[in-house]
Design a protein around this motif. Structure first.
Motif, PDB file in Angstrom:
ATOM      1  N   HIS A 104      -7.409   0.270  -6.828  1.00 12.11           N
ATOM      2  CA  HIS A 104      -8.249   1.409  -6.449  1.00 12.11           C
ATOM      3  C   HIS A 104      -9.600   1.358  -7.137  1.00 12.11           C
ATOM      4  O   HIS A 104      -9.810   0.605  -8.092  1.00 12.11           O
ATOM      5  N   GLY A 105     -10.504   2.180  -6.660  1.00 13.05           N
ATOM      6  CA  GLY A 105     -11.760   2.458  -7.333  1.00 13.05           C
ATOM      7  C   GLY A 105     -11.706   3.858  -7.908  1.00 13.05           C
ATOM      8  O   GLY A 105     -10.694   4.268  -8.466  1.00 13.05           O
ATOM      9  N   SER A 106     -12.799   4.609  -7.759  1.00 13.94           N
ATOM     10  CA  SER A 106     -12.829   5.964  -8.279  1.00 13.94           C
ATOM     11  C   SER A 106     -13.596   6.875  -7.332  1.00 13.94           C
ATOM     12  O   SER A 106     -14.368   6.414  -6.491  1.00 13.94           O
ATOM     13  N   GLY A 107     -13.363   8.173  -7.491  1.00 14.78           N
ATOM     14  CA  GLY A 107     -14.072   9.174  -6.710  1.00 14.78           C
ATOM     15  C   GLY A 107     -13.130  10.244  -6.213  1.00 14.78           C
ATOM     16  O   GLY A 107     -12.077   9.945  -5.645  1.00 14.78           O
ATOM     17  N   ASP A 108     -13.496  11.500  -6.414  1.00 13.38           N
ATOM     18  CA  ASP A 108     -12.626  12.605  -6.013  1.00 13.38           C
ATOM     19  C   ASP A 108     -12.180  12.513  -4.558  1.00 13.38           C
ATOM     20  O   ASP A 108     -11.050  12.875  -4.221  1.00 13.38           O
ATOM     21  N   ALA A 109     -13.072  12.056  -3.689  1.00 12.03           N
ATOM     22  CA  ALA A 109     -12.758  12.003  -2.260  1.00 12.03           C
ATOM     23  C   ALA A 109     -12.329  10.616  -1.802  1.00 12.03           C
ATOM     24  O   ALA A 109     -12.048  10.420  -0.610  1.00 12.03           O
ATOM     25  N   ASN A 110     -12.263   9.654  -2.710  1.00 13.79           N
ATOM     26  CA  ASN A 110     -11.983   8.267  -2.342  1.00 13.79           C
ATOM     27  C   ASN A 110     -10.533   7.907  -2.609  1.00 13.79           C
ATOM     28  O   ASN A 110     -10.033   8.084  -3.723  1.00 13.79           O
ATOM     29  N   ARG A 111      -9.888   7.367  -1.598  1.00 16.58           N
ATOM     30  CA  ARG A 111      -8.505   6.925  -1.734  1.00 16.58           C
ATOM     31  C   ARG A 111      -8.456   5.479  -2.242  1.00 16.58           C
ATOM     32  O   ARG A 111      -9.479   4.820  -2.383  1.00 16.58           O
ATOM     33  N   CYS A 112      -7.261   4.978  -2.500  1.00 15.47           N
ATOM     34  CA  CYS A 112      -7.126   3.597  -2.960  1.00 15.47           C
ATOM     35  C   CYS A 112      -7.541   2.637  -1.845  1.00 15.47           C
ATOM     36  O   CYS A 112      -7.662   3.018  -0.673  1.00 15.47           O
ATOM     37  N   LEU A 113      -7.777   1.382  -2.186  1.00 17.28           N
ATOM     38  CA  LEU A 113      -8.267   0.402  -1.225  1.00 17.28           C
ATOM     39  C   LEU A 113      -7.308   0.228  -0.056  1.00 17.28           C
ATOM     40  O   LEU A 113      -7.735  -0.003   1.084  1.00 17.28           O
ATOM     41  N   ALA A 114      -6.020   0.346  -0.304  1.00 22.07           N
ATOM     42  CA  ALA A 114      -5.028   0.146   0.753  1.00 22.07           C
ATOM     43  C   ALA A 114      -5.100   1.215   1.835  1.00 22.07           C
ATOM     44  O   ALA A 114      -4.680   0.983   2.977  1.00 22.07           O
ATOM     45  N   ALA A 115      -5.633   2.396   1.502  1.00 21.35           N
ATOM     46  CA  ALA A 115      -5.685   3.481   2.484  1.00 21.35           C
ATOM     47  C   ALA A 115      -6.657   3.176   3.614  1.00 21.35           C
ATOM     48  O   ALA A 115      -6.604   3.813   4.669  1.00 21.35           O
ATOM     49  N   ALA A 116      -7.543   2.193   3.430  1.00 22.31           N
ATOM     50  CA  ALA A 116      -8.472   1.795   4.492  1.00 22.31           C
ATOM     51  C   ALA A 116      -7.827   0.870   5.514  1.00 22.31           C
ATOM     52  O   ALA A 116      -8.418   0.578   6.555  1.00 22.31           O
ATOM     53  N   VAL A 117      -6.607   0.403   5.252  1.00 23.03           N
ATOM     54  CA  VAL A 117      -5.951  -0.552   6.143  1.00 23.03           C
ATOM     55  C   VAL A 117      -5.440   0.169   7.390  1.00 23.03           C
ATOM     56  O   VAL A 117      -4.677   1.135   7.300  1.00 23.03           O
ATOM     57  N   SER A 118      -5.876  -0.305   8.549  1.00 21.40           N
ATOM     58  CA  SER A 118      -5.374   0.248   9.822  1.00 21.40           C
ATOM     59  C   SER A 118      -4.461  -0.726  10.547  1.00 21.40           C
ATOM     60  O   SER A 118      -3.836  -0.368  11.537  1.00 21.40           O
ATOM     61  N   GLY A 119      -4.379  -1.956  10.053  1.00 22.59           N
ATOM     62  CA  GLY A 119      -3.487  -2.935  10.663  1.00 22.59           C
ATOM     63  C   GLY A 119      -3.305  -4.118   9.745  1.00 22.59           C
ATOM     64  O   GLY A 119      -4.153  -4.402   8.887  1.00 22.59           O
ATOM     65  N   LEU A 120      -2.175  -4.787   9.882  1.00 24.42           N
ATOM     66  CA  LEU A 120      -1.951  -5.999   9.096  1.00 24.42           C
ATOM     67  C   LEU A 120      -1.088  -6.973   9.873  1.00 24.42           C
ATOM     68  O   LEU A 120      -0.325  -6.593  10.763  1.00 24.42           O
ATOM     69  N   GLU A 121      -1.236  -8.240   9.543  1.00 24.85           N
ATOM     70  CA  GLU A 121      -0.469  -9.321  10.158  1.00 24.85           C
ATOM     71  C   GLU A 121       0.235 -10.077   9.043  1.00 24.85           C
ATOM     72  O   GLU A 121      -0.371 -10.373   8.013  1.00 24.85           O
ATOM     73  N   LEU A 122       1.501 -10.389   9.225  1.00 16.76           N
ATOM     74  CA  LEU A 122       2.243 -11.083   8.189  1.00 16.76           C
ATOM     75  C   LEU A 122       3.226 -12.067   8.787  1.00 16.76           C
ATOM     76  O   LEU A 122       3.730 -11.877   9.912  1.00 16.76           O
ATOM     77  N   VAL A 123       3.488 -13.123   8.030  1.00 13.56           N
ATOM     78  CA  VAL A 123       4.501 -14.103   8.393  1.00 13.56           C
ATOM     79  C   VAL A 123       5.816 -13.653   7.764  1.00 13.56           C
ATOM     80  O   VAL A 123       5.901 -13.488   6.539  1.00 13.56           O
TER      81      VAL A 123
END
Length: 402
Positions: free
Chosen positions: A116-135
């Motif tokens: 994560h970063g910081s900021g009252d209104a900012n979520r962790c980096l993973a919260a920006a993920v809208s899709g993922l691909e995995l093997v």
């Protein structure tokens, strides 16, 4: 040559380390392996990525950065660093909502561990993920999108479900920030904690539990010379008092692009000036912040011999199952320790005892000694997606209670 993590405190036990150059090669490795884990940029301080089987590192896969301007999203390879991604996104007129202290870390590894970063209104980096691909375990490729069954468990997953190859992230319009450092914040100023942390897009406190400084990253110019009893720094500062600030991002209120202000350290400089170090971090409910910080100030004399510096940040809640911020706005209390395990372990135990009444959750990529609870929905998802435990390791098995 023994492969270690970035800090050098963890030596990986893998029988083989693979650097696949194509998706087909990766699929073959996963299908043929009995135990396999993915390793990102190696910035974790524990054995979350370790295995006695095979390690795969995606640093030689073809670079993927595909920006969809209409949808305000970018598809990026998991092995890409945030520094490289931010540069490409900014050139297209967009930004990531937030970044961590270091831009050198890989997207896939950062997301998987809830970084994560910081900021009252900012979520962790993973919260920006809208899709993922995995093997997945049989070598097939699976895609999940926000709203799909299991998606909220697959984003922060500690590598327990498969090898993530690409992620799609939400974007926002590019913006500028100014960075200021304020010195001389006293423990008495904690009465104004909420106001302090609300005075920037991203705010961090750096402290040795005696002397505290504030990093303010703001859209607007800052002119309050008497803010909370502090004084403005008159020269660039390093988070570690007395260290040269040459590796740090531009300060003193000079406006600049978001990706050159949100991280504390520049992408073109080494990610630390402290030398060898160990790290821990605990995430607390926002409502407990002031009480918990006061308790840490009270034991600061006992922590300082093992401590380089602590950082305090705020993070907004998300709904990801294994996220340390699930369902609660949080305060993160980070500890950069000296690289001396004998000195650090008693200090870490003291921190865990001190914070125990405040419902702490650990950062998955850093040092902790008390086993956290594993949400039942995540445990069931692991059983469904990897029933044979191909992607499990000691860290995951301990978390799952096995």
């Amino acid at each position: 040559m023994t492969l270690t993590n970035w800090a050098g405190n963890t030596a990986f036990r893998a029988r083989a380390v693979h650097h696949p150059v194509s998706l087909d090669e990766l699929r073959g490795l996963v299908a043929a392996g009995d135990r396999i884990r993915a390793l990102g940029s190696g910035h974790s301080f524990n054995d979350v990525a370790d295995t006695t089987g095979d390690l795969v590192v995606l640093d030689r896969m073809p670079e993927t950065i595909e920006i969809d301007s209409a949808a305000r999203r970018v598809r990026v390879g998991a092995g890409t660093t945030y520094a490289r991604l931010a540069e490409a996104v900014h050139a297209a007129g967009f930004a990531l909502e937030n970044m961590a202290s270091l831009p050198h870390i890989s997207v896939g590894g950062s997301v998987a561990t809830g970084t994560h970063g910081s900021g009252d209104a900012n979520r962790c980096l993973a919260a920006a993920v809208s899709g993922l691909e995995l093997v997945t375990a049989d070598g097939s490729v699976s895609s999940l999108s926000r709203g799909d069954d299991g998606f909220a468990g697959a984003v922060v997953s500690l590598g327990a479900l498969g090898v993530v190859t690409a992620l799609t992230l939400d974007l926002v319009p590019a913006f500028e920030l100014r960075q200021y450092v304020r010195e001389g914040l006293t423990p008495d100023a904690l009465d104004g904690f909420d106001d302090i942390m609300a005075n920037g897009y991203s705010v961090s406190l750096f402290t040795d539990w005696r002397d505290t400084r504030v990093w303010l990253k703001r859209r607007e110019e800052f002119t309050d010379d008497f803010w909370h009893g502090t004084r403005p720094a008159t020269a660039p500062q390093h988070p570690l008092a007395g260290m040269p600030a040459g590796a740090c991002t531009t300060q003193l209120g000079v406006p600049g692009p978001w990706h050159e202000r949100l991280p504390h350290f520049r992408a073109d400089a080494p990610p630390s000036g402290a030398g060898d170090e160990l790290q821990s971090e605990f995430l607390l409910p926002r409502a407990h912040a002031v009480a918990a910080l006061r308790e840490l100030y009270a034991v600061g004399d006992r922590l300082r011999p093992a401590l380089h510096v602590s950082e305090v940040r705020t993070i907004a809640a998300d709904d990801l199952w294994l996220s340390p911020f699930r369902d609660r706005d949080s305060v993160g209390v980070h500890f950069t320790w000296i690289r001396d395990v004998a000195a650090v372990l008693p200090a870490l135990d003291l921190v865990e005892q001190t914070l125990a009444p405040f419902d702490p959750r650990p950062h998955w990529g850093k040092l902790f000694t008390r086993r956290p609870d594993c949400p039942g929905d995540f445990r069931e998802l692991v059983r469904r997606m990897d029933p044979a435990g191909k992607f499990a390791n000691d860290f995951v098995r301990l978390l799952l209670g096995e």
